[in-house]
Write an enzyme that holds these catalytic residues in place. Structure first.
Site, PDB file in Angstrom:
ATOM      1  CB  THR A  29      12.526 -98.097  47.480  1.00  0.00           C
ATOM      2  OG1 THR A  29      11.483 -97.536  46.719  1.00  0.00           O
ATOM      3  CG2 THR A  29      12.691 -97.306  48.773  1.00  0.00           C
ATOM      4  NE  ARG A  62       2.218 -94.102  45.520  1.00  0.00           N
ATOM      5  CZ  ARG A  62       3.310 -94.744  45.897  1.00  0.00           C
ATOM      6  NH1 ARG A  62       4.493 -94.282  45.572  1.00  0.00           N
ATOM      7  NH2 ARG A  62       3.228 -95.838  46.608  1.00  0.00           N
ATOM      8  CB  SER A  89       6.566 -92.491  48.165  1.00  0.00           C
ATOM      9  OG  SER A  89       7.397 -93.381  48.840  1.00  0.00           O
ATOM     10  CG  ASP A  90       6.493 -96.435  51.788  1.00  0.00           C
ATOM     11  OD1 ASP A  90       6.449 -96.537  50.551  1.00  0.00           O
ATOM     12  OD2 ASP A  90       7.430 -96.902  52.466  1.00  0.00           O
ATOM     13  N   GLY A 118       3.855 -98.661  48.636  1.00  0.00           N
ATOM     14  CA  GLY A 118       3.722 -97.617  49.661  1.00  0.00           C
ATOM     15  C   GLY A 118       2.365 -97.615  50.341  1.00  0.00           C
TER      16      GLY A 118
HETATM   17  N1  ASP Z   1       7.758 -97.865  48.753  1.00  0.00           N
HETATM   18  C1  ASP Z   1       7.965 -97.182  47.510  1.00  0.00           C
HETATM   19  C2  ASP Z   1       6.715 -96.431  47.152  1.00  0.00           C
HETATM   20  O1  ASP Z   1       5.642 -96.979  47.224  1.00  0.00           O
HETATM   21  C3  ASP Z   1       8.331 -98.071  46.371  1.00  0.00           C
HETATM   22  C4  ASP Z   1       9.357 -99.125  46.673  1.00  0.00           C
HETATM   23  O2  ASP Z   1       9.668 -99.380  47.825  1.00  0.00           O
HETATM   24  O3  ASP Z   1       9.895 -99.719  45.718  1.00  0.00           O
HETATM   25  O4  ASP Z   1       6.819 -95.300  46.746  1.00  0.00           O
END
Ligand code: ASP
Length: 282
Positions: free
Chosen positions: A156, A184, A186-187, A208
């Site tokens: 990310t 789903r 993501s954060d 996330g």
């Molecule tokens: N935070 C991201 C998610 O869970 C993934 C990541 O940061 O690599 O979608």
């Protein structure tokens, strides 16, 4: 005020990738943080976080934009958000499909009242705004998907900038966890993963679900606003991940120019630059 910038490219997994990939990520982050710093010298923090995140999305080494991970049904759905610490406007797209730069769609949404859009609504909005179809799939991601090789939580991207006027902005963009159930969330397009005000800005990466449970970005910003130093605010917030072994990393800048990077598990991929001092993950 001396401008400052920090960017991240998610986590680096020693067991799943090679020294060459690590070096390539170090080189890419160095190039992008320097070019974004130069841009920041003549642009606002808000313009700069979009500029830097777009470059990170275009680099297929990272899991955002081109090179995003593939979900369990074989499709790519991306999420990105922006927060302007001055206007306190948060905008984002969740699970958007077939656009080159999700962060540019989020930028358009800063202008609208309905500023966070998800799924087909986000994709339709992008098309109406002139974002043509673009496939962000790469042969490497298809290979990983087909061999069911879990490249867990790597790549990310995010950026926090403080400009000459003392304004802070933040942007975060992701292809998600990889292999997730369609739908789903993501954060990265929530205030847990991306948050800023006049005092501080934070962009997160990691799992996330853990980032949301820890409400990381919003908590750090609140703690700095209530008087903790940026370092203390980051440490306290990350200590709260321990009871559930939360997997996360964050980059942050406060209004006095402090820059912090913190992770609960090694090793977050980041680079910061202030015109003199360059720091790149090792
Ligand atoms: N935070 C991201 C998610 O869970 C993934 C990541 O940061 O690599 O979608």
């Amino acid at each position: 005020m001396a401008p400052k910038i920090i960017i991240h490219g998610g986590f680096f997994s020693e067991s799943l990738t090679s020294d060459e990939v690590k070096k390539a990520k170090q080189d890419a982050l160095t190039r992008i943080v320097k070019s974004a710093f130069q841009f920041l010298e003549t642009h606002s923090a808000l313009e700069t976080v979009v500029y830097a995140t777009e470059q990170l999305e275009d680099c297929d080494l990272f899991n955002a934009g081109t090179g995003s991970q593939i979900q369990s049904d074989g499709k790519i759905r991306m999420s990105a958000s922006i927060m302007d610490g001055v206007s306190l406007k948060f905008s984002g797209v969740i699970n958007i499909e077939g656009v080159k730069n999700p962060v540019r769609v989020a930028e358009k949404l800063l202008q609208t009242q309905d500023s966070v859009l998800g799924g087909d609504g986000a994709t339709l909005f992008a098309r109406k705004q002139g974002f043509n179809y673009y496939s962000t799939e790469t042969p490497q991601r298809r290979k990983e998907y087909e061999s069911k090789l879990k490249a867990a939580t790597t790549g990310t991207v995010g950026c926090v900038a403080l400009d000459k006027e003392g304004r802070i902005a933040v942007a975060t963009s992701t292809g998600g966890k990889g292999f997730e159930i369609p739908g789903r969330i993501s954060d990265s397009a929530t205030v847990a993963g991306n948050y800023a005000n006049a005092n501080c800005g934070v962009s997160c990466t990691g799992v996330g679900e853990d980032i949301v449970s820890g409400a990381i970005a919003a908590k750090i910003v609140t703690r700095v606003t209530d008087g903790l130093s940026l370092q203390q605010a980051c440490e306290r917030t990350f200590a709260e991940l321990k009871p559930f072994d939360g997997f996360a990393g964050a980059i942050a800048i406060s209004k006095n120019g402090s820059i912090v990077h913190i992770d609960s598990h090694p090793a977050m991929v980041f680079a910061s630059f202030d015109g003199n001092r360059l720091e790149v993950f090792e």
